[in-house]
Each structure stands twice: as C-alpha cells, then as structure tokens.
Design an enzyme around this catalytic site. Structure first.
Site, PDB file in Angstrom:
ATOM      1  N   ASP A 129       0.819  -1.223   0.000  1.00 11.53           N
ATOM      2  CA  ASP A 129       0.000   0.000   0.000  1.00 11.53           C
ATOM      3  C   ASP A 129       0.850   1.269   0.000  1.00 11.53           C
ATOM      4  OD1 ASP A 129      -2.298  -1.429  -0.195  1.00 11.53           O
ATOM      5  OD2 ASP A 129      -3.009  -1.064   1.830  1.00 11.53           O
ATOM      6  N   ASN A 145      -3.239  -4.537  -0.779  1.00 17.43           N
ATOM      7  CA  ASN A 145      -4.582  -4.699  -1.348  1.00 17.43           C
ATOM      8  C   ASN A 145      -5.055  -3.454  -2.065  1.00 17.43           C
ATOM      9  OD1 ASN A 145      -4.610  -3.698   1.443  1.00 17.43           O
ATOM     10  ND2 ASN A 145      -6.818  -3.568   1.185  1.00 17.43           N
ATOM     11  N   HIS A 146      -4.514  -2.277  -1.720  1.00 19.46           N
ATOM     12  CA  HIS A 146      -4.931  -1.046  -2.378  1.00 19.46           C
ATOM     13  C   HIS A 146      -4.239  -0.834  -3.718  1.00 19.46           C
ATOM     14  CE1 HIS A 146      -7.507   1.330   0.444  1.00 19.46           C
ATOM     15  NE2 HIS A 146      -7.070   0.396   1.275  1.00 19.46           N
TER      16      HIS A 146
END
Length: 439
Positions: free
Chosen positions: A49, A84-85
């Site tokens: 991230d 995950n971003h």
C-alpha cells in the site's frame, strides 16, 4: 546490518476530500524516507500500500518518484510488495514502472525471472519466486492475497513457498495482532498460518504499530507492523475528547505514527510528527447544551489540527448539524466534520390512538398468534393458518367455453443450428496453487 521497515503510506489519498490531507500523506512518507536515509540504513522495506489506489494520479506518481529518488541517490535499495490497495488483477502494475526506473525492487511470485544487483529468482512450477539480496541477507515476500487464495483446506501456500530465511515481507492481517482494528473479525491469517524460521516478519495492512516478540509467539523472529505513517481513520486519532457529564481529554500515545528501524533484527520504533487529529464525542439533550459544550472544547484544540466530532443523545424535535457547526467555525482547526447520532424525543401515544388505528386486521392477527405462550405456539400457528386460509380462499371460476373453434397454429419449421467450436476448458483450480501447477 540495519534496515527501515515502512508500510501503508497510501500516497494519493485526499482524506475527507481535502487537498491538505493529500499533502499530509506525502509529507509523512517523505519524512520516513528521509529519516531512514539519515539513519544510514543498508536497505528499506515497503510492506504494501505505497499508493492508495492501483492506478495513482499523475500527481501521486510524481510525488512517489520524487521521494523514492532520495534513497536511490544514496545507493540504498528499496524492496517492496503490493498491498490490497495498489495491486492489480493483471501481471503488471505501477510498481513495474518504478522498478524500471530503478527506484525499487519487487519480490514475490513472477512469471519471468528477475536477476539484478539485488534480486535473485528460484523456479517454482511455472513461475519464479523472486527474492532480494543485500550482502548475506535474503528478503522474501509476497503481495497481498485473500485468505481463500492462500489457505485451501490443509494446503497452506505460504508454508509451501517459504521454508525459512532472514526476512519475510507480507501484506496480510494476522489475527494475533488485529485486536481493536478494522481487521479484528476480518483477518487474513491465523498466527499459526505463518511459516516459521524467519528472523524478522515485516508486515503491512494493519495501520497501527504492533509488535509480537518471539517469546510470546514461539516464532524465530519478531512479527512487526509499523502502521501507517499518517492517520487513516478516527480510531487512529492522536487525541480523544469525551464530554458527557464532565470533560475528559486524553492524548493517545498508542496511536503514535512512524516506522521501524531494525538493527541486527531488533526493531526500534521511530515516531514522526503528523498533524494533530482529534476524535471528539459530545453527549447532550438540547441544542443549547451541545453549543455550550462545544464552546468549552474549542480552546483545547491545537492550531491547524483535524477534528471529527460525534454528537450523541436525545433531543426534543431532533437536532440539525447546521444548528451547532458554526461554534467551531472561529477555531484554529484546519478541518473539522460532524457526525450525528442524536435521535428525536420519543412521542407517547398512550390514550391517543386505538389498536385498530395502528394495525390492520392482518397485522393484529399475526401479532396475536406470535405472542402465544411457547407450549401453545404450535396450536396458535395452526389456528392462524386456518384463519389465513379462510380469509384469502377464492371460489373457483368456471372457464368460458370458446365460441369458435380455435385454430391450431402451424408447427414452426426447425431452425438450422450451427455447431459452435468447443472452447478449451480452463485449468482446474484457481489461485496461486493452480498458477504454480499450470504448465
């Protein structure tokens, strides 16, 4: 050997849609990198991230390049994984651009081998496990994956891929360190899902600093989350003010922001300065009470800080935020927002409305049977069904005879169906294990 462990910079995020918060995130990331360089680290880890989205704006990309150029000029390698971003469903991502520019080195599973001054590759089925190397130190890692992709029954792909080493870098929420975070009930891994025999576990995903020592977990090395350099939600506030019967103010030391400097695998937290962030909760029973309490709070707030104010209570006729938000307009806050949990005063209907004015016959019958004693419930339900049948039973309607004989439609000619070429069946299974087996 000394390195910096950073995670969850979320460059490109403008929290509350405020440009000043975009600048805050970039400033915090820059400070962590500059501080790491001043500490003369041998390398830097970014555990996912780096960006807030997988397709960052040109401005966010430019800012990241400018900051990552600082360690590059000093000859300090940066190793990173996607969170995950900022991960994508495709093989390539913005990280490939940064790697092409020599600003960072990614580790993890790749379709093609990567060999460089600081990277080595090992074949795994139809893929390659790329790891970083600085001197004798080996850095393994894997981008973010969901739990069902990593753990399939008795099959643990983390343990299948990683048999041990110096550093393991992951972007996953581990249950053991997820308490009091958004991942408390939405964690990715149990503690025993992690592979053992690593001297340091460099994790990202949880936005508050957490550390589990080997003496507590039984693992070979500490399991560490540095948290995000900047505050991403109200639970990470630097200050909390609660005003119910009396005013209580507290600085939340547990929510300090920064990163870890790790020397000989012993982590030490380095705090960085960020904009003060207040979580304010006010309880009241009238507009006048809320306004008075907010006036008392206003002088306590630091200049250029951010505040999230939650109003709670019951007020006759309700309360509009517009009736109180002007109280803070003259304060030195850089930004503030209100959340209202105020409800209107309950209105009594005793002696006012009759039962048949509140409920229809259908609703009254349902309620009557639902309130039956447990022993009589079955019998009551049978009675309800009987009443329902009688209430909605319709008399059969005789079908009218056709006056004229209906013409039978001509049978349709059969269509010619073209044969479609059979498509190839996809390989059985999905996820990392299928990818490794596919050849």
């Amino acid at each position: 050997m000394k390195f910096a462990h950073i995670a969850d910079a979320h460059i490109g995020r403008a929290q509350f849609n405020q440009p000043l918060r975009y600048d805050d995130y970039v400033k915090a990331f820059r400070e962590t990198i500059e501080r790491a360089v001043r500490e003369r680290v041998d390398f830097i880890l970014i555990a996912g991230d780096l960006f807030h989205v997988s397709k960052p704006s040109p401005k966010a990309l430019r800012d990241a390049i400018e900051v990552l150029s600082i360690p590059k000029r000093k000859g300090i390698p940066v190793f990173a994984i996607e969170g995950n971003h900022d991960k994508t469903i495709r093989e390539t991502s913005v990280f490939d651009l940064l790697e092409h520019l020599g600003l960072l080195y990614t580790v993890g599973l790749k379709r093609k081998p990567r060999e460089s001054e600081f990277q080595r590759s090992e074949r795994k089925g139809n893929a390659y496990l790329v790891h970083g190397e600085v001197g004798d130190i080996k850095i393994y890692g894997l981008r973010h994956y969901s739990r069902w992709q990593l753990i399939r029954g008795d099959r643990n792909l983390l343990k299948a891929l990683f048999k041990g080493g110096d550093i393991l870098m992951l972007h996953q929420a581990v249950d053991y360190l997820s308490a009091d975070t958004p991942y408390a009930k939405a964690f990715d891994l149990h503690l025993n899902d992690l592979p053992d025999n690593f001297l340091y576990y460099a994790l990202g995903h949880i936005h508050v600093a957490r550390l589990a020592e080997p003496s507590k977990t039984g693992f070979s090395g500490p399991i560490v989350y540095p948290g995000s350099p900047e505050r991403t939600e109200v639970r990470e506030a630097s200050h909390r003010i609660i005003y119910r019967r009396r005013l209580v103010e507290k600085r939340l030391e547990e929510n300090r922001k920064g990163f870890y400097i790790v020397e000989d695998f012993q982590p030490e937290f380095v705090e960085i300065e960020t904009r003060p962030f207040y979580s304010i909760s006010v309880e009241g029973s009238s507009k006048e009470e809320f306004r008075r309490k907010l006036r008392e709070i206003a002088p306590l707030l630091e200049r250029d800080s951010v505040a999230v104010v939650t109003l709670e209570g019951t007020v006759k006729g309700g309360l509009s935020i517009a009736e109180v938000q002007d109280v803070l307009s003259g304060s030195a806050l850089a930004y503030y927002t209100f959340h209202s949990r105020v409800s209107s005063e309950v209105v009594s209907t005793a002696g006012g409305l009759k039962e048949d004015e509140l409920f229809t016959e259908w609703e009254r019958e349902v309620l009557r049977h639902l309130t039956a004693e447990p022993k009589e419930f079955r019998e009551s339900i049978d009675g309800f069904l009987e009443w329902l049948k009688e209430s909605f039973e319709k008399k059969p309607v005789e079908a009218k005879k056709p006056e004229k004989e209906e013409r039978k439609p001509k049978p349709a000619e059969p269509r010619k169906v073209e044969k479609r070429s059979e498509s190839k069946k996809p390989p059985k299974g999905t996820g990392l294990d299928a990818w490794l087996r596919r050849g």
